[in-house]
Design a protein around this motif. Structure first.
Motif, mmCIF file in Angstrom:
data_model
loop_
_atom_site.group_PDB
_atom_site.id
_atom_site.type_symbol
_atom_site.label_atom_id
_atom_site.label_comp_id
_atom_site.label_asym_id
_atom_site.label_seq_id
_atom_site.Cartn_x
_atom_site.Cartn_y
_atom_site.Cartn_z
ATOM 1 N N GLU A 1 0.849 -1.193 0.000
ATOM 2 C CA GLU A 1 0.000 0.000 0.000
ATOM 3 C C GLU A 1 0.883 1.241 0.000
ATOM 4 O O GLU A 1 1.932 1.263 0.636
ATOM 5 C CB GLU A 1 -0.887 -0.010 1.249
ATOM 6 C CG GLU A 1 -1.729 1.235 1.455
ATOM 7 C CD GLU A 1 -2.446 1.226 2.800
ATOM 8 O OE1 GLU A 1 -2.923 2.315 3.197
ATOM 9 O OE2 GLU A 1 -2.505 0.170 3.459
ATOM 10 N N LYS A 2 0.483 2.274 -0.710
ATOM 11 C CA LYS A 2 1.208 3.543 -0.711
ATOM 12 C C LYS A 2 0.456 4.555 0.159
ATOM 13 O O LYS A 2 -0.746 4.754 -0.003
ATOM 14 C CB LYS A 2 1.344 4.087 -2.131
ATOM 15 C CG LYS A 2 2.308 3.289 -3.006
ATOM 16 C CD LYS A 2 3.752 3.500 -2.568
ATOM 17 C CE LYS A 2 4.712 2.693 -3.445
ATOM 18 N NZ LYS A 2 4.778 3.219 -4.814
ATOM 19 N N TYR B 1 2.332 -11.504 11.710
ATOM 20 C CA TYR B 1 2.563 -11.048 10.343
ATOM 21 C C TYR B 1 3.897 -10.317 10.307
ATOM 22 O O TYR B 1 4.447 -9.929 11.347
ATOM 23 C CB TYR B 1 1.447 -10.109 9.882
ATOM 24 C CG TYR B 1 1.109 -9.030 10.895
ATOM 25 C CD1 TYR B 1 1.905 -7.890 11.036
ATOM 26 C CD2 TYR B 1 0.010 -9.174 11.745
ATOM 27 C CE1 TYR B 1 1.623 -6.926 11.977
ATOM 28 C CE2 TYR B 1 -0.280 -8.205 12.701
ATOM 29 C CZ TYR B 1 0.530 -7.099 12.810
ATOM 30 O OH TYR B 1 0.258 -6.132 13.760
ATOM 31 N N ASP B 2 4.434 -10.132 9.122
ATOM 32 C CA ASP B 2 5.649 -9.334 8.935
ATOM 33 C C ASP B 2 5.266 -8.012 8.290
ATOM 34 O O ASP B 2 4.344 -7.958 7.467
ATOM 35 C CB ASP B 2 6.644 -10.071 8.024
ATOM 36 C CG ASP B 2 7.134 -11.365 8.646
ATOM 37 O OD1 ASP B 2 7.358 -11.387 9.855
ATOM 38 O OD2 ASP B 2 7.293 -12.354 7.892
ATOM 39 N N TYR B 3 5.987 -6.953 8.658
ATOM 40 C CA TYR B 3 5.683 -5.654 8.065
ATOM 41 C C TYR B 3 6.970 -4.923 7.715
ATOM 42 O O TYR B 3 8.024 -5.142 8.316
ATOM 43 C CB TYR B 3 4.835 -4.788 9.011
ATOM 44 C CG TYR B 3 5.513 -4.436 10.316
ATOM 45 C CD1 TYR B 3 6.313 -3.302 10.426
ATOM 46 C CD2 TYR B 3 5.351 -5.235 11.443
ATOM 47 C CE1 TYR B 3 6.933 -2.972 11.614
ATOM 48 C CE2 TYR B 3 5.967 -4.918 12.635
ATOM 49 C CZ TYR B 3 6.758 -3.791 12.722
ATOM 50 O OH TYR B 3 7.383 -3.481 13.906
ATOM 51 N N ILE C 1 2.881 -5.682 3.999
ATOM 52 C CA ILE C 1 2.478 -6.636 5.027
ATOM 53 C C ILE C 1 2.500 -8.028 4.418
ATOM 54 O O ILE C 1 1.991 -8.243 3.309
ATOM 55 C CB ILE C 1 1.054 -6.339 5.559
ATOM 56 C CG1 ILE C 1 0.934 -4.878 6.014
ATOM 57 C CG2 ILE C 1 0.705 -7.288 6.703
ATOM 58 C CD1 ILE C 1 1.785 -4.508 7.197
ATOM 59 N N LYS C 2 3.059 -8.994 5.152
ATOM 60 C CA LYS C 2 3.079 -10.385 4.713
ATOM 61 C C LYS C 2 2.586 -11.274 5.853
ATOM 62 O O LYS C 2 2.942 -11.057 7.016
ATOM 63 C CB LYS C 2 4.487 -10.804 4.294
ATOM 64 C CG LYS C 2 5.010 -10.065 3.064
ATOM 65 C CD LYS C 2 6.402 -10.537 2.677
ATOM 66 C CE LYS C 2 6.900 -9.790 1.440
ATOM 67 N NZ LYS C 2 8.264 -10.235 1.047
ATOM 68 N N ALA C 3 1.771 -12.265 5.510
ATOM 69 C CA ALA C 3 1.240 -13.190 6.510
ATOM 70 C C ALA C 3 0.881 -14.505 5.829
ATOM 71 O O ALA C 3 0.827 -14.591 4.595
ATOM 72 C CB ALA C 3 0.017 -12.592 7.200
ATOM 73 N N GLY D 1 -2.598 -7.260 10.095
ATOM 74 C CA GLY D 1 -1.422 -6.410 9.917
ATOM 75 C C GLY D 1 -1.747 -5.130 9.186
ATOM 76 O O GLY D 1 -1.238 -4.054 9.519
ATOM 77 N N LYS D 2 -2.611 -5.218 8.162
ATOM 78 C CA LYS D 2 -3.009 -4.023 7.413
ATOM 79 C C LYS D 2 -3.730 -3.020 8.303
ATOM 80 O O LYS D 2 -3.553 -1.805 8.167
ATOM 81 C CB LYS D 2 -3.907 -4.421 6.241
ATOM 82 C CG LYS D 2 -3.176 -5.184 5.142
ATOM 83 C CD LYS D 2 -4.134 -5.769 4.109
ATOM 84 C CE LYS D 2 -4.892 -4.705 3.358
ATOM 85 N NZ LYS D 2 -5.759 -5.268 2.311
#
Length: 300
Positions: free
Chosen positions: A25-26, A140-142, A69-71, A80-81
């Motif tokens: 996302e920007k 999650y990873d961010y 964000i990765k999950a 996470g978002k």
């Protein structure tokens, strides 16, 4: 049988990776300083990702953040978002950017063993008042990658911790840069600079010789500093596994810094670092590495 096990393990790994979810996302913001002065400052406290800052002729701070964000499940991805956001504190003459939703509190704290106050992420309870090191292991990873354009004369503090570099270009105000697992690159500098990283290189290029004290430090990387012309000042150098290279001449040896400590065995003396006088003296350049060389050069 051993071959079958390896193949099955590889298939499981690929299958797990294929289930990973990701979102990019920007975030775009433009902010002005309500109270404009020569002391205006921008402070950026990132945790995971790059910080890139560019000085311009404009009078606004233009912010673009890439949020990744990765999950492993859609539910965790959405969590996470929702949680990870761009935090902004507007103090009229100072703008502070940080990552909101990490599970840590961000703000100003007074350290118990001193009178100084610092902005940062802080733990609660037993470790309250210290830089946050427990990020609560979210599911999650961010990553937040900052790209910022601002008036060139603004003072800047830019920092990140993991998976990113700190890059500042064409800023004529004071610049302080911090990193842990990444490099620092400062180009087009004209004011006092203070660069410190643990696992990365420090590269600094000046368009004007600084007139105030500067510090350059890397634990596991090199330090390279380029001055645009003949520079005057004093310089100290300290390293465990590194050497100092320079084309500055003349370079006059000064007495080393010596600390004296009283112990049960008597007085303990420790030589801290090499010190040099450059031409007529002036601002002090503090150069330190642990596992890396330092190269200090001037254009001639």
């Amino acid at each position: 049988m051993k071959t079958i096990f390896i193949v099955m393990t590889l298939v499981c790994y690929v299958h797990t990776q294929s289930l990973a979810q990701s979102s990019t996302e920007k975030i775009n913001k433009t902010i002005g300083f309500e109270k404009k002065s020569a002391q205006n400052a921008l402070l950026v406290y990132n945790i995971d990702g790059d910080v890139t800052i560019e000085g311009t002729t404009g009078d606004q701070v233009v912010i673009e953040v890439e949020k990744i964000i990765k999950a492993k499940t859609p539910e965790r991805l959405q969590s996470g978002k929702d949680a990870i956001q761009l935090g902004i504190i507007d103090r009229a003459d100072t703008i502070i950017l940080y990552v909101k939703g990490t599970g840590q509190e961000f703000g100003m704290r007074n350290f118990k063993n001193g009178n100084k106050s610092y902005w940062g992420y802080y733990n609660h309870g037993e470790n309250e008042g210290r830089w946050g090191s427990d990020w609560n292991n979210p599911p999650y990873d961010y990553q937040m990658n900052f790209k910022i354009k601002l008036p060139a004369g603004i003072h800047v503090l830019a920092s990140t911790v993991n998976n990113g570099d700190v890059v500042v270009n064409n800023v004529t105000g004071k610049v302080k840069a911090r990193n842990v697992n990444g490099s620092i690159s400062l180009s087009g500098m004209a004011g006092a600079t203070d660069a410190n990283t643990i696992n990365g290189n420090v590269d600094i290029n000046y368009i004007k010789n600084p007139t105030e004290d500067c510090k350059y430090y890397s634990l596991n990387g090199h330090v390279k500093v380029n001055f645009p012309s003949s520079v005057s000042g004093t310089m100290s150098f300290k390293s465990f596994n590194g050497d100092l290279f320079t084309n500055i001449d003349p370079l006059e040896n000064m007495p080393p810094t010596v600390t004296k400590t009283e112990t049960g065995k008597g007085t303990k003396y420790k030589i801290e670092m090499q010190r040099f006088k450059i031409r007529n003296g002036g601002p002090h350049f503090d150069v330190e590495t642990f596992n890396g060389d330092a190269t200090i050069k001037e254009n001639k």
